[in-house]
Design a protein around this motif. Structure first.
Motif, mmCIF file in Angstrom:
data_model
loop_
_atom_site.group_PDB
_atom_site.id
_atom_site.type_symbol
_atom_site.label_atom_id
_atom_site.label_comp_id
_atom_site.label_asym_id
_atom_site.label_seq_id
_atom_site.Cartn_x
_atom_site.Cartn_y
_atom_site.Cartn_z
ATOM 1 N N HIS A 1 -4.885 21.194 -5.763
ATOM 2 C CA HIS A 1 -5.536 20.291 -6.714
ATOM 3 C C HIS A 1 -6.394 19.255 -6.004
ATOM 4 O O HIS A 1 -6.320 19.038 -4.793
ATOM 5 C CB HIS A 1 -4.496 19.606 -7.603
ATOM 6 C CG HIS A 1 -3.616 18.619 -6.895
ATOM 7 N ND1 HIS A 1 -4.054 17.374 -6.502
ATOM 8 C CD2 HIS A 1 -2.308 18.676 -6.523
ATOM 9 C CE1 HIS A 1 -3.073 16.718 -5.931
ATOM 10 N NE2 HIS A 1 -1.997 17.483 -5.914
ATOM 11 N N ASP B 1 -5.084 14.339 -9.006
ATOM 12 C CA ASP B 1 -4.440 15.318 -9.885
ATOM 13 C C ASP B 1 -3.027 15.616 -9.393
ATOM 14 O O ASP B 1 -2.538 15.023 -8.428
ATOM 15 C CB ASP B 1 -5.258 16.612 -9.937
ATOM 16 C CG ASP B 1 -6.497 16.488 -10.806
ATOM 17 O OD1 ASP B 1 -6.505 15.646 -11.715
ATOM 18 O OD2 ASP B 1 -7.464 17.243 -10.566
ATOM 19 N N THR C 1 -2.681 20.050 -13.232
ATOM 20 C CA THR C 1 -4.084 20.372 -13.459
ATOM 21 C C THR C 1 -4.311 21.880 -13.566
ATOM 22 O O THR C 1 -5.280 22.326 -14.189
ATOM 23 C CB THR C 1 -4.956 19.766 -12.339
ATOM 24 O OG1 THR C 1 -6.314 19.754 -12.752
ATOM 25 C CG2 THR C 1 -4.830 20.528 -11.029
ATOM 26 N N VAL D 1 -3.130 14.732 -18.120
ATOM 27 C CA VAL D 1 -3.951 14.527 -16.919
ATOM 28 C C VAL D 1 -4.054 13.042 -16.591
ATOM 29 O O VAL D 1 -3.905 12.629 -15.434
ATOM 30 C CB VAL D 1 -5.351 15.152 -17.107
ATOM 31 C CG1 VAL D 1 -6.281 14.741 -15.970
ATOM 32 C CG2 VAL D 1 -5.257 16.673 -17.175
#
Length: 276
Positions: free
Chosen positions: A35, A39, A43, A176
């Protein structure tokens, strides 16, 4: 939809403990998902659920991010790359295809260039050739260098908003943002500092494995010329352009990314997935 299990990997003395998600059949083609900035493994959750069982995918959360350990220092691209190799050792991956999303592709290609014995292929999803010439990166630095804990949720929301060309599901977007807020201010600051102060073009050196480069033509950060720099540096690379897609193709079009990954991997199984 594939099942996703979450585990924890202890990387050894002096290294952080990293949570990681895993999906696919043991003995399948090993895939390491890396990622990007701020993140976590989350993700890749939409993509992981669409992967066929013949791909054995691992997605670690990197140091300082999400629920991983958060040391006071060690946030250069080289530090993250070293952690990836230690992670592979910890879970018994001899070789894998590395899939880097956004800035996660920087550490993925560092491993590909420096440890070709461990890498069977490379996939770069919206990965910059460099950030030194990106106005968006410099603008972000002006915000990040002044951050203090706790990080304002509005700052995290502003970071995520606008990365995609199409709206995301509200639940996924909240996840997120929530994961982004798990990174303390020093991780925001030192990770971005490392990306800006490192000569990222040099991290393209020595990569000889087959490589797939994916770029959305509505990416607000990266240009086609930026991606051409990657293609020029990696001999065995090819570009796939996603029309109407923004910076994070694996959020907007995970089904297409899953198909393209599967096709790319079809004839390049990396060999033994685990020791013993």
């Amino acid at each position: 939809m594939a099942a996703v299990a979450v585990h924890s990997a202890v990387l050894g003395a002096g290294r952080p403990t990293l949570p990681y998600a895993e999906t696919g059949r043991p003995g399948g083609v090993p895939l390491l998902l890396v990622h990007g900035y701020l993140d976590s493994w989350w993700t890749f959750e939409p993509l992981m659920r669409l992967l066929p069982p013949g791909l054995h995918a691992y997605a670690p959360t990197q140091r300082g991010h999400g629920d991983a350990d958060k040391p006071a220092e060690g946030y250069l691209p080289e530090d993250f790359a070293d952690d990836l190799v230690a992670f592979m050792d910890g879970v018994g991956m001899e070789r894998a295809v590395l899939v880097g999303g956004s800035s996660g592709g920087v550490q993925a290609r560092l491993v590909a260039g420096r440890r070709p014995d461990r890498v069977a292929g490379l996939v770069l999803l919206g990965v910059p050739a460099t950030l030194a010439d990106k106005p968006a990166a410099r603008e972000l630095w002006r915000t990040v260098r002044e951050l203090r804990d706790p990080v304002d949720p509005a700052t995290a929301e502003a970071l995520v908003q606008g990365l995609t060309a199409r709206p995301l599901g509200r639940g996924f977007l909240k996840t997120v943002v929530d994961e982004t807020l798990k990174a303390p201010a020093h991780v925001w600051r030192e990770t971005l500092r490392g990306l800006l102060e490192t000569d990222l073009r040099s991290t393209l050196a020595g990569i000889l494995v087959p490589s797939l480069v994916v770029w959305g033509d509505r990416d607000p950060v990266l240009t086609r010329e930026d991606q051409q720099t990657i293609l020029d540096a990696i001999p065995a690379s090819r570009l796939v352009v996603y029309e109407g897609v923004g910076h994070v193709a694996y959020w907007e079009a995970p089904d297409r990314v899953a198909r393209d990954l599967t096709a790319f991997l079809a004839d390049r199984a990396p060999g033994p997935a685990a020791r013993g």
